[in-house]
Design a protein around this motif. Structure first.
Motif, PDB file in Angstrom:
ATOM      1  N   LEU A 102      -8.988  -8.915   2.364  1.00 18.36           N
ATOM      2  CA  LEU A 102     -10.026  -8.085   1.751  1.00 18.36           C
ATOM      3  C   LEU A 102     -11.303  -8.878   1.499  1.00 18.36           C
ATOM      4  O   LEU A 102     -11.263 -10.056   1.138  1.00 18.36           O
ATOM      5  CB  LEU A 102      -9.533  -7.505   0.428  1.00 18.36           C
ATOM      6  N   SER A 103     -12.432  -8.183   1.667  1.00 20.20           N
ATOM      7  CA  SER A 103     -13.736  -8.767   1.320  1.00 20.20           C
ATOM      8  C   SER A 103     -14.516  -7.742   0.502  1.00 20.20           C
ATOM      9  O   SER A 103     -14.144  -6.567   0.441  1.00 20.20           O
ATOM     10  CB  SER A 103     -14.520  -9.139   2.578  1.00 20.20           C
ATOM     11  N   LYS A 104     -15.604  -8.165  -0.106  1.00 14.18           N
ATOM     12  CA  LYS A 104     -16.347  -7.265  -0.995  1.00 14.18           C
ATOM     13  C   LYS A 104     -17.051  -6.130  -0.251  1.00 14.18           C
ATOM     14  O   LYS A 104     -17.552  -5.202  -0.890  1.00 14.18           O
ATOM     15  CB  LYS A 104     -17.360  -8.060  -1.824  1.00 14.18           C
ATOM     16  N   LEU A 105     -17.081  -6.191   1.056  1.00 17.40           N
ATOM     17  CA  LEU A 105     -17.671  -5.091   1.829  1.00 17.40           C
ATOM     18  C   LEU A 105     -16.657  -3.989   2.134  1.00 17.40           C
ATOM     19  O   LEU A 105     -17.016  -2.920   2.617  1.00 17.40           O
ATOM     20  CB  LEU A 105     -18.248  -5.622   3.148  1.00 17.40           C
ATOM     21  N   ASP A 106     -15.398  -4.245   1.838  1.00 19.92           N
ATOM     22  CA  ASP A 106     -14.333  -3.315   2.219  1.00 19.92           C
ATOM     23  C   ASP A 106     -14.096  -2.226   1.170  1.00 19.92           C
ATOM     24  O   ASP A 106     -14.519  -2.342   0.009  1.00 19.92           O
ATOM     25  CB  ASP A 106     -13.024  -4.081   2.436  1.00 19.92           C
ATOM     26  N   LEU A 107     -13.399  -1.187   1.609  1.00 17.67           N
ATOM     27  CA  LEU A 107     -12.903  -0.138   0.721  1.00 17.67           C
ATOM     28  C   LEU A 107     -11.384  -0.210   0.711  1.00 17.67           C
ATOM     29  O   LEU A 107     -10.765  -0.523   1.730  1.00 17.67           O
ATOM     30  CB  LEU A 107     -13.319   1.255   1.207  1.00 17.67           C
ATOM     31  N   LEU A 108     -10.769   0.105  -0.427  1.00 13.35           N
ATOM     32  CA  LEU A 108      -9.315   0.178  -0.517  1.00 13.35           C
ATOM     33  C   LEU A 108      -8.953   1.534  -1.098  1.00 13.35           C
ATOM     34  O   LEU A 108      -9.319   1.848  -2.236  1.00 13.35           O
ATOM     35  CB  LEU A 108      -8.760  -0.948  -1.390  1.00 13.35           C
ATOM     36  N   VAL A 109      -8.258   2.337  -0.290  1.00 10.01           N
ATOM     37  CA  VAL A 109      -7.887   3.698  -0.682  1.00 10.01           C
ATOM     38  C   VAL A 109      -6.409   3.733  -1.040  1.00 10.01           C
ATOM     39  O   VAL A 109      -5.550   3.411  -0.212  1.00 10.01           O
ATOM     40  CB  VAL A 109      -8.175   4.699   0.460  1.00 10.01           C
ATOM     41  N   PHE A 110      -6.116   4.136  -2.283  1.00  7.34           N
ATOM     42  CA  PHE A 110      -4.742   4.235  -2.759  1.00  7.34           C
ATOM     43  C   PHE A 110      -4.253   5.679  -2.609  1.00  7.34           C
ATOM     44  O   PHE A 110      -4.851   6.594  -3.179  1.00  7.34           O
ATOM     45  CB  PHE A 110      -4.660   3.872  -4.242  1.00  7.34           C
ATOM     46  N   PHE A 111      -3.181   5.886  -1.866  1.00  2.15           N
ATOM     47  CA  PHE A 111      -2.547   7.204  -1.800  1.00  2.15           C
ATOM     48  C   PHE A 111      -1.318   7.188  -2.699  1.00  2.15           C
ATOM     49  O   PHE A 111      -0.406   6.372  -2.516  1.00  2.15           O
ATOM     50  CB  PHE A 111      -2.142   7.546  -0.364  1.00  2.15           C
ATOM     51  N   SER A 112      -1.286   8.087  -3.677  1.00  2.00           N
ATOM     52  CA  SER A 112      -0.166   8.147  -4.613  1.00  2.00           C
ATOM     53  C   SER A 112      -0.107   9.528  -5.233  1.00  2.00           C
ATOM     54  O   SER A 112      -1.121  10.030  -5.740  1.00  2.00           O
ATOM     55  CB  SER A 112      -0.330   7.089  -5.709  1.00  2.00           C
ATOM     56  N   LYS A 113       1.062  10.143  -5.191  1.00  2.00           N
ATOM     57  CA  LYS A 113       1.222  11.462  -5.815  1.00  2.00           C
ATOM     58  C   LYS A 113       1.020  11.355  -7.321  1.00  2.00           C
ATOM     59  O   LYS A 113       0.227  12.086  -7.910  1.00  2.00           O
ATOM     60  CB  LYS A 113       2.603  12.028  -5.503  1.00  2.00           C
ATOM     61  N   SER A 114       1.707  10.425  -7.959  1.00  2.00           N
ATOM     62  CA  SER A 114       1.675  10.326  -9.420  1.00  2.00           C
ATOM     63  C   SER A 114       0.473   9.552  -9.938  1.00  2.00           C
ATOM     64  O   SER A 114      -0.025   9.818 -11.035  1.00  2.00           O
ATOM     65  CB  SER A 114       2.947   9.655  -9.929  1.00  2.00           C
ATOM     66  N   GLY A 115       0.020   8.564  -9.172  1.00  2.00           N
ATOM     67  CA  GLY A 115      -1.059   7.706  -9.650  1.00  2.00           C
ATOM     68  C   GLY A 115      -0.598   6.696 -10.677  1.00  2.00           C
ATOM     69  O   GLY A 115      -1.419   6.012 -11.295  1.00  2.00           O
ATOM     70  N   ASN A 116       0.705   6.593 -10.856  1.00  2.00           N
ATOM     71  CA  ASN A 116       1.257   5.668 -11.852  1.00  2.00           C
ATOM     72  C   ASN A 116       2.231   4.669 -11.238  1.00  2.00           C
ATOM     73  O   ASN A 116       3.017   4.040 -11.957  1.00  2.00           O
ATOM     74  CB  ASN A 116       1.982   6.461 -12.960  1.00  2.00           C
ATOM     75  N   THR A 117       2.177   4.518  -9.896  1.00  2.00           N
ATOM     76  CA  THR A 117       3.101   3.621  -9.211  1.00  2.00           C
ATOM     77  C   THR A 117       2.808   2.174  -9.583  1.00  2.00           C
ATOM     78  O   THR A 117       1.673   1.693  -9.454  1.00  2.00           O
ATOM     79  CB  THR A 117       2.981   3.805  -7.686  1.00  2.00           C
ATOM     80  N   GLU A 118       3.840   1.475 -10.050  1.00  2.00           N
ATOM     81  CA  GLU A 118       3.676   0.123 -10.578  1.00  2.00           C
ATOM     82  C   GLU A 118       3.086  -0.843  -9.563  1.00  2.00           C
ATOM     83  O   GLU A 118       2.182  -1.638  -9.878  1.00  2.00           O
ATOM     84  CB  GLU A 118       5.037  -0.398 -11.051  1.00  2.00           C
ATOM     85  N   GLU A 119       3.585  -0.785  -8.296  1.00  2.00           N
ATOM     86  CA  GLU A 119       3.101  -1.714  -7.272  1.00  2.00           C
ATOM     87  C   GLU A 119       1.604  -1.554  -7.021  1.00  2.00           C
ATOM     88  O   GLU A 119       0.892  -2.538  -6.780  1.00  2.00           O
ATOM     89  CB  GLU A 119       3.864  -1.510  -5.962  1.00  2.00           C
TER      90      GLU A 119
END
Length: 339
Positions: A102-119
């Protein structure tokens, strides 16, 4: 005395049967839940999400756990196939070194049904430390992931199709629909042409049909079944049959195309003239107005030309702008090339 053995008849295996009405009702329920998603999706959030991905300066990374992780991988692959820099980052592997990509120019998209996944929550501060822009795509109204990301998209979920409302089947379906629809919107905004798309799929039928030209798939030079118009038909049988083209290309001394003589022409000539065939030249019986094609034409165009009216043909002589024979393309060759 020997003991008597008793054999039992084989038991019949009981088959589980699906009730047709139950199956139909499940599909109707899934349709209802998907309609709920479409009717309640926040268009403003969706537009902002799509615009953010479209203007990404670096790579768009996707991450997720379990079924949502599989969806994240698929959407990333869709973007890559459209020529957009994208990748999947395993949240577990990221915490063991892979976050270095990862670099500061990147985007990171999290897919999660609950939004509370520990990992995923553990990954957030590590990604923030690298100044990566974080986006959450979740279905819970209130969740931890949405509170710590720079942007959140809510995917409305009425309920899972699972009778216990547990197995992620409807939630993953709407994730997939959402992600792939956004990908196609980006494809349109980038004005991706069919040729550019095909260039990313060179091994597939679409790619081959839009990339390969006649010159890439034609036979040439010593592979060509050529003869002169003054040659006797019976003297050219080996040439007619050995090159695997089903024809002879009749040329003059400078390799200009005069006509074609096919194995079908041979049968018709033999039937009509019988032993008179021994006195006939190829030029007397050849077709002097055959269909031809140029070397720069697309291979798929050659196939369309072979299949066109009034009757299909199995080959096309390839000639340059001076009508000089430089190759031959056959239907069998096109099919073998996967077109």
């Amino acid at each position: 005395m020997g003991s008597l053995s008793h054999s039992c008849p084989p038991s019949k295996q009981t088959l589980n049967l699906i009730n047709p009405d139950d199956l139909l009702n499940l599909f109707k329920s899934q349709q209802k839940y998907l309609n709920f998603f479409f009717q309640n999706l926040d268009q403003s959030q969706t537009l902002t999400f799509t615009q953010t991905l479209l203007n990404a300066k670096g790579t768009i990374f996707f991450t997720g756990v379990g079924k949502s992780g599989f969806v994240a991988q698929k959407i990333s692959q869709t973007l890559v196939s459209l020529g957009i820099k994208s990748g999947f980052l395993s949240p577990t592997d990221a915490l063991h070194g892979d976050i270095g990509i990862l670099s500061k120019l990147d985007l990171l998209v999290f897919f999660s049904k609950s939004g509370n996944t520990e990992e995923l929550l553990k990954l957030v501060p590590c990604a923030k430390a690298k100044e990566v822009f974080l986006i959450s795509v979740t279905s819970s109204e209130v969740n931890l992931l949405a509170g710590v990301c720079d942007l959140n998209v809510h995917l409305p979920l009425e309920k899972e199709l699972c009778p216990f409302d547990l197995a992620p089947v409807t939630s993953t379906a709407i994730q997939m629909v959402f992600g792939d629809t956004v990908a196609i919107a980006m494809m349109g905004a980038r004005n991706l042409t069919k040729e550019e798309y095909a260039a990313n799929h060179p091994a597939g039928r679409i790619g081959k049909s839009l990339i390969f030209k006649v010159k890439d798939v034609m036979k040439k030079q010593e592979e060509l079944p050529v003869c002169k118009e003054e040659d006797m038909i019976m003297d050219q049988l080996v040439e007619l049959t050995s090159k695997g083209c089903g024809c002879l290309l009749v040329i003059d001394g400078e390799h200009h195309l005069i006509g074609t003589f096919t194995d079908g022409d041979l049968r018709r000539t033999l039937k009509a003239s019988k032993e008179g065939i021994f006195k006939l030249t190829v030029g007397e019986m050849c077709n002097r107005k055959p269909r031809t094609i140029g070397p720069e034409a697309m291979a798929v165009e050659a196939m369309e030309k072979m299949e066109s009216r009034p009757s299909p043909v199995q080959f096309l002589p390839v000639v340059n702008h001076q009508n000089i024979v430089i190759g031959i393309v056959t239907l069998h060759g096109l099919v073998s090339a996967g077109l």
